[in-house]
Scaffold this active site. Sequence first.
Site, PDB file in Angstrom:
ATOM      1  N   GLU A 136       0.870  -1.169   0.000  1.00  0.00           N
ATOM      2  CA  GLU A 136       0.000   0.000   0.000  1.00  0.00           C
ATOM      3  C   GLU A 136       0.912   1.226   0.000  1.00  0.00           C
ATOM      4  O   GLU A 136       1.801   1.332   0.834  1.00  0.00           O
ATOM      5  CB  GLU A 136      -0.903   0.005   1.238  1.00  0.00           C
ATOM      6  CG  GLU A 136      -1.840   1.202   1.321  1.00  0.00           C
ATOM      7  CD  GLU A 136      -2.602   1.247   2.644  1.00  0.00           C
ATOM      8  OE1 GLU A 136      -3.812   1.533   2.620  1.00  0.00           O
ATOM      9  OE2 GLU A 136      -1.978   0.998   3.706  1.00  0.00           O
ATOM     10  N   GLU A 230      -7.776  11.873   2.267  1.00  0.00           N
ATOM     11  CA  GLU A 230      -8.058  10.979   3.402  1.00  0.00           C
ATOM     12  C   GLU A 230      -7.942  11.753   4.699  1.00  0.00           C
ATOM     13  O   GLU A 230      -7.032  12.566   4.880  1.00  0.00           O
ATOM     14  CB  GLU A 230      -7.091   9.803   3.416  1.00  0.00           C
ATOM     15  CG  GLU A 230      -7.352   8.819   4.560  1.00  0.00           C
ATOM     16  CD  GLU A 230      -6.478   7.580   4.498  1.00  0.00           C
ATOM     17  OE1 GLU A 230      -6.640   6.698   5.379  1.00  0.00           O
ATOM     18  OE2 GLU A 230      -5.628   7.481   3.589  1.00  0.00           O
TER      19      GLU A 230
END
Length: 498
Positions: A136, A230
């Site tokens: 990720e 985010e």
Amino acid sequence: MKNNFKRLFGFAASLMFASSTALAVDPCSQTTQLSGGQTINNQNKTGTTSTGYAYEIWRDGNGGSLTLYPKDACFKASWNNAGDYLGRVGKTFNKPAWNNLGGDLVANYAYKKSGDDGGTYSYIGIYGWMDNPQIEYYIVDDWLHDRGNPGGSYIGKNYGTITVDGDEYVVWSGTRTGASKWGNSTFTQIFSIRKTRRQCGTINISEHFRQWSKLGLKLGQIMEAQILAESGGGSGYVDFTYATIETVKGGYTGGGNGGGNTTPAQPTEKEEPYKGAIAIPGKLECENYDKGGNGFGYSDTDSKNEGENYRNDGVDIVKAGSGYAVGYTTSEEWLKYTINVEESATFNVGAYMANGNADPKISILVDGKKVTSLTGKGVSEDWDTYSLAKGTISLSKGEHTLKINFDNDYTNIDYIVFSKDAIESPNTGGSTGGNTGGNTGGNTGGNTGGNTSAAIDPCQKTDKYTGGTKVTSNGIKNIGNGYNYELWREREGQGSMT
């Protein structure tokens, strides 16, 4: 054609939704407020935007929304005590190697922001996943607090500093176990945190990959690269007035906040219709996509014509009956056409497709806007059985750009028909009637078994046969399967047939 062996690690290079002119745009000049589009409220969801990009909204708690503007990858992410909130728009891939993209993967962006992350964490930039190994990754250009740059042991080990796009980034990496693309798994996280935050500019994603590799971080096969907002809490919004992700052929020269230092891709030939604008209503032969080359007339993951037919460029053209089809495709590759619509109308549309791996799927975009999706019927392990997928499209009079996007791997497409009348499958209805009548009599048997033989090019059937039965007497006889033969000679002993 059985093309499921083709490019298992190929990817959809349709990152090139923006043309080379878009690459020359300075993102920081793109400040006009956008409107319209689709808003998703208070739910976790993934999908595809009207402009062909992938999106995701995810909330761990309460309120949050994602507005998808009808322009490139532009969106607005909004949250209100949502726990961990994530809004992102970008590209998904069929797992190419990180260093085998045919160019540099580049994002351009500009946005407005307001609010905070409630004292938790926040990231604005690029987000994605890789496989083999599971990774990720984040490239963080900005955040939603004034507590200093993100970073620390909570995101792993400090691997040092790299210079990309005119500024320094601190690289962090560690191992995490939890929710991932594979359910729950143990995976690597990699962060590039920009030292000087910014709200517009160009991110050369591929250059980050190269710099990470030089630091000794093992990279894998790309699954996603998406523009991200985010926040771990609080309330606020991030509103992108400009956002694109594309591959820049021939590399990228770097640059600061603007996009002016990119090295844009150039057409390999003059951009124009292959055989003139395609008349609508009418038949669009898919091998006749526009000139211009990869990223302009089409998008393909490599430069080789795997079918070795018809045209000498990167589109994979295969034989289909007495004509050609486009095959060996991967998800998000595309083909572009110039069409000329006779009059404004709603047209029936039928795409003749095959897929031996799944049901064939395409989307059709007109002037950059998605107008329909078509799904056909696949036959397992069979790329020679084409079927018709039907829909409708409303088109205005005049010249337009039409783009076919491949929505899954291994779809072959022969042609698309546009008609005001009902469209019949080539294997039924009008096609059947066309082969009846005039063929009655001695040739009737030739049509036994339906129109399967129509998919065979008779000019290719040049094998010499041996064996069989030699006939030397005049007469007519049924030899089975609906076939008769006749031998007639005016004088005995002067002819035979086998």
